[in-house]
Write a protein that holds these residues in place. Structure first.
Motif, short mmCIF file in Angstrom:
data_model
loop_
_atom_site.label_atom_id
_atom_site.label_comp_id
_atom_site.label_asym_id
_atom_site.label_seq_id
_atom_site.Cartn_x
_atom_site.Cartn_y
_atom_site.Cartn_z
N HIS A 356 -0.67 -4.08 17.82
CA HIS A 356 -0.81 -2.63 17.69
C HIS A 356 0.17 -2.10 16.65
CE1 HIS A 356 -0.31 1.68 18.83
NE2 HIS A 356 -1.63 1.59 18.91
N SER A 357 1.40 -2.62 16.68
CA SER A 357 2.40 -2.20 15.69
C SER A 357 1.97 -2.63 14.29
CB SER A 357 3.75 -2.81 16.04
OG SER A 357 4.72 -2.50 15.05
N PHE A 358 1.36 -3.79 14.17
CA PHE A 358 0.87 -4.29 12.88
C PHE A 358 -0.11 -3.30 12.28
CE2 PHE A 358 -2.26 -6.52 10.35
CZ PHE A 358 -1.52 -7.39 9.57
N MET A 359 -1.13 -2.94 13.04
CA MET A 359 -2.16 -2.05 12.51
C MET A 359 -1.60 -0.66 12.22
SD MET A 359 -4.67 -4.08 12.32
CE MET A 359 -5.33 -5.61 13.01
N LYS A 360 -0.78 -0.17 13.12
CA LYS A 360 -0.21 1.17 12.95
C LYS A 360 0.71 1.24 11.72
CE LYS A 360 2.56 4.67 15.33
NZ LYS A 360 3.27 5.04 16.59
N THR A 361 1.54 0.20 11.56
CA THR A 361 2.49 0.18 10.45
C THR A 361 1.78 0.19 9.11
OG1 THR A 361 4.15 -0.99 11.77
CG2 THR A 361 4.35 -1.12 9.36
N TYR A 362 0.77 -0.68 8.97
CA TYR A 362 0.14 -0.83 7.65
C TYR A 362 -0.94 0.22 7.38
CZ TYR A 362 2.79 -5.13 7.61
OH TYR A 362 3.83 -6.03 7.64
N ALA A 363 -1.42 0.86 8.43
CA ALA A 363 -2.35 1.97 8.21
C ALA A 363 -1.64 3.16 7.57
CB ALA A 363 -3.00 2.40 9.53
N ALA A 364 -0.37 3.33 7.93
CA ALA A 364 0.40 4.47 7.44
C ALA A 364 1.43 4.06 6.39
CB ALA A 364 1.11 5.15 8.61
N TYR A 365 1.38 2.84 5.92
CA TYR A 365 2.42 2.34 5.03
C TYR A 365 2.38 3.03 3.67
CZ TYR A 365 5.76 -1.02 3.14
OH TYR A 365 6.87 -1.60 2.59
N ASP A 366 3.56 3.17 3.11
CA ASP A 366 3.71 3.88 1.84
C ASP A 366 3.51 2.92 0.66
OD1 ASP A 366 4.27 5.82 -0.05
OD2 ASP A 366 6.45 5.55 0.09
N TRP A 367 2.26 2.44 0.52
CA TRP A 367 1.97 1.60 -0.64
C TRP A 367 2.06 2.47 -1.92
CZ3 TRP A 367 1.86 -3.14 1.16
CH2 TRP A 367 1.35 -3.40 2.42
N PRO A 368 2.54 1.93 -3.01
CA PRO A 368 2.83 0.53 -3.31
C PRO A 368 4.27 0.08 -3.06
CG PRO A 368 2.89 1.75 -5.34
CD PRO A 368 2.59 2.75 -4.24
N ARG A 369 4.96 0.65 -2.10
CA ARG A 369 6.28 0.10 -1.76
C ARG A 369 6.11 -1.33 -1.29
NH1 ARG A 369 9.55 0.61 3.03
NH2 ARG A 369 7.92 1.92 3.96
N ALA A 370 6.88 -2.23 -1.86
CA ALA A 370 6.66 -3.66 -1.65
C ALA A 370 7.05 -4.10 -0.24
CB ALA A 370 7.44 -4.48 -2.68
N ILE A 371 6.29 -5.06 0.28
CA ILE A 371 6.64 -5.73 1.53
C ILE A 371 7.52 -6.92 1.20
CG2 ILE A 371 5.75 -7.11 3.45
CD1 ILE A 371 5.12 -4.22 3.83
N THR A 372 8.74 -6.91 1.70
CA THR A 372 9.66 -8.02 1.50
C THR A 372 10.23 -8.44 2.85
OG1 THR A 372 11.52 -6.51 1.12
CG2 THR A 372 10.30 -7.29 -0.82
#
Length: 600
Positions: A356-372
């Motif tokens: 649930h956290s996975f979907m919620k995090t990436y649905a609202a993620y501030d792309w193109p801020r990189a995932i590191t």
């Protein structure tokens, strides 16, 4: 407020659902893979022995000559070690990808690195080794690709698909020590195999031999050609067989947990010194193993990471989001995204909550801020060559990436540079939908089946589609033609996406392959790809004919195209689609606003 529910019960339901979808390998399959890797490693050892120089000075001369060969892309600018035992070192296979991470399906291939001693070169790898594989009755579908971005040999060995890449160490002693640790000599005489096909298995803790039936023998597939350590009727003198022999009484059951790890081979661990002396192709070949090792070391709970990753991979595949070549995400992308969520939560966080956290995090993620990932390094280790790394501050091309997911090991690269605006838009939409669905599951308002079964609803959500049909008359021609056309589909997707015409492209990242498809009384191979189209409300008509003809002309003029390699592109309405793209037979378009559009 985040949904809260009986997560532990949800794990059992999730595993049951994934089992029904054949997400897990069988115990028999796991044991077979282990033996195939072992047999392949022994084949590489014999190949390497044939290349080993008779003296250290000969080794240095030979390697130096190979390095200066203009046609050889091996690791140049290096001087192999002069240890007197270096020539005794043999290659080590290190697995990576889904198999190394413990999340592979029964039908998945094995990504593997052949880490070789200094006397082996990439020219040898694509030369004498390929010849040796051609002469091996267990190796089929052999396709060496030395000119690939990461040079690879693709083939099937013992019934398992293998993608094998090459790198060589600057020093050979690490390989020699690894083999010595993996092959202890038995202290007692080995008994002969039994008449039932069972073979003795050495237990180094008890210094005894026990019988275990060979996996190949049980399948009726053990041949003398496969260098099986469980040979029947032979007394091998080269040490004990692998303890990973598939000794379980219930062979054939699926392994839904990491109990299979008890039989897993011990992988050689890599460190920064393994990068010394490698060229860029060698570093890239090593990167897959290093990333897999990094992920398994960084996640706080490996079992939860694996189950969450299996779920995400199956969800993305069922929704047409699993395809790096089509601009979506591939295995390493999904693995890094899941690992990121795991390190953000405590070790005891349940898998449903992680999902649930996975979907919620990436649905609202501030792309193109990189995932590191924490602990990642962008600076070269000591004595390692300076190589290009992903850096949007200094590289304009890197700044243009829409969804950067950065590999954690040097040299850091964006593993998702293929993602375009249509793909990112749809990924965000699907993340949001999945967040809602998993929230309902946590509150006992939904079932895990719904998360996967809903995948083909894609074809019920749109009214217009572009269908790309790739055909060829035989398997080899089809493999080449499909690979070329598939690599160019992103061009078509980008061209269909147009603000000027008010058109949005929604690609479905999965091909529908049909072997022995009947066309004009001939049996051919065919793959179908689909891109859904949506239009602005004020658009009355769109002429796609020039765009599609231009795409066809460019691909059909390819120099490698042969007779009966065909490509067709058509615009279809939803009710003209083949029924196999739907889960349910009766489908109606739920987007009425598009039905009045006119497409030429």
């Amino acid at each position: 407020m985040d949904p809260v529910g009986p997560a532990s019960a949800g794990v059992a339901d999730l595993i049951t659902t994934l089992k029904k979808r054949n997400v897990f390998d069988t115990r028999e399959g796991l044991a077979r893979r282990h033996q195939v890797v072992k047999a392949l490693e022994e084949l590489l050892g014999r190949w390497s022995d044939g290349l080993a120089p008779v003296s250290t000075s000969a080794q240095v001369r030979r390697t130096g000559a190979a390095a200066t060969d203009a046609g050889n892309a091996a690791d140049t600018g290096t001087t192999p070690d002069s240890d007197m035992n270096s020539h005794k070192a043999r290659p080590v296979i290190i697995c990576f990808g889904s198999y190394r991470l413990g999340v592979h399906k029964a039908t998945a291939d094995i990504d593997a690195l052949a880490l070789c001693p200094p006397h082996c070169t990439r020219a040898d790898f694509f030369g004498s080794l390929v010849t040796q594989l051609r002469n091996d009755e267990n190796a089929t579908d052999l396709h060496p690709v030395p000119g690939a971005y990461t040079p690879v040999i693709k083939f099937c060995y013992g019934g398992v698909q293998i993608d094998l890449v090459f790198a060589r160490r600057f020093h050979g002693m690490k390989l020699l020590n690894y083999h010595n640790s993996q092959n202890p000599r038995p202290s007692r005489k080995r008994p002969r195999p039994g008449a039932d096909g069972s073979s003795p298995v050495y237990d180094p803790t008890k210094e005894t031999w026990e019988k275990s039936v060979c996996v190949f023998y049980k399948q009726g597939q053990c041949t003398r050609g496969l260098d099986c350590r469980f040979r029947h009727g032979e007394d091998r003198a080269d040490g004990p067989p692998s303890p990973s022999s598939g000794q379980d009484d219930d062979m054939g059951e699926t392994c839904s947990t990491d109990e299979a790890d008890q039989r897993a081979r011990t992988e050689l661990e890599l460190d920064d010194t393994d990068l010394i002396g490698l060229d860029e192709a060698g570093v890239r070949s090593l990167n897959g193993c290093r990333v897999a090792q990094f992920l398994l070391e960084i996640v706080p709970n490996i079992e939860n990471f694996r189950l969450a990753l299996r779920t995400v991979k199956e969800w993305s595949a069922s929704h047409g989001l699993y395809s790096n070549v089509l601009g979506y995400l591939g295995g390493v992308n999904w693995a890094i995204l899941v690992a990121k969520i795991c390190v953000m939560h405590p070790e005891n966080t349940s898998v449903p909550e992680l999902l649930h956290s996975f979907m919620k995090t990436y649905a609202a993620y501030d792309w193109p801020r990189a995932i590191t990932l924490p602990g990642a390094s962008s600076t070269p280790p000591t004595n390692v060559a300076v190589l290009p790394v992903w850096n949007p501050k200094t590289n304009p091309r890197d700044r243009s990436h829409l969804m950067p997911i950065i590999t954690p090991c040097y040299p850091q690269m964006n593993s998702s540079y293929n993602v375009g605006p249509p793909q990112l838009r749809r990924l965000r939409q699907e993340f949001a939908r999945a967040e809602q669905m998993i929230g309902d599951i946590l509150q006992k308002k939904g079932k895990w089946d719904d998360l996967f079964r809903d995948g083909r609803s894609f074809f019920r959500q749109h009214f217009y589609f572009v269908q790309v049909s790739i055909t060829a008359e035989d398997d080899d021609s089809f493999r080449v033609w499909q690979g070329y056309c598939e690599s160019r589909l992103r061009i078509l997707i980008a061209a269909l996406e147009s603000e000027k015409t008010g058109t949005q492209a929604h690609p479905f990242g999965k091909c529908f392959r049909q072997n022995n498809f009947q066309s004009h009384a001939e049996s051919i191979y065919r793959s179908l790809f689909y891109v859904a189209l949506r239009f602005s409300p004020d658009v009355e008509s769109v002429d796609l004919k020039p765009l599609l003809e231009d795409f066809l002309n460019k691909l059909n003029s390819w120099d490698g195209r042969e007779v009966k390699m065909d490509l067709d592109v058509d615009v279809l309405l939803q009710n003209e689609l083949p029924q196999f793209v739907f889960q349910d037979e009766d489908c109606a378009c739920d987007e009425d606003s598009d039905q009045d559009k006119v497409i030429a």
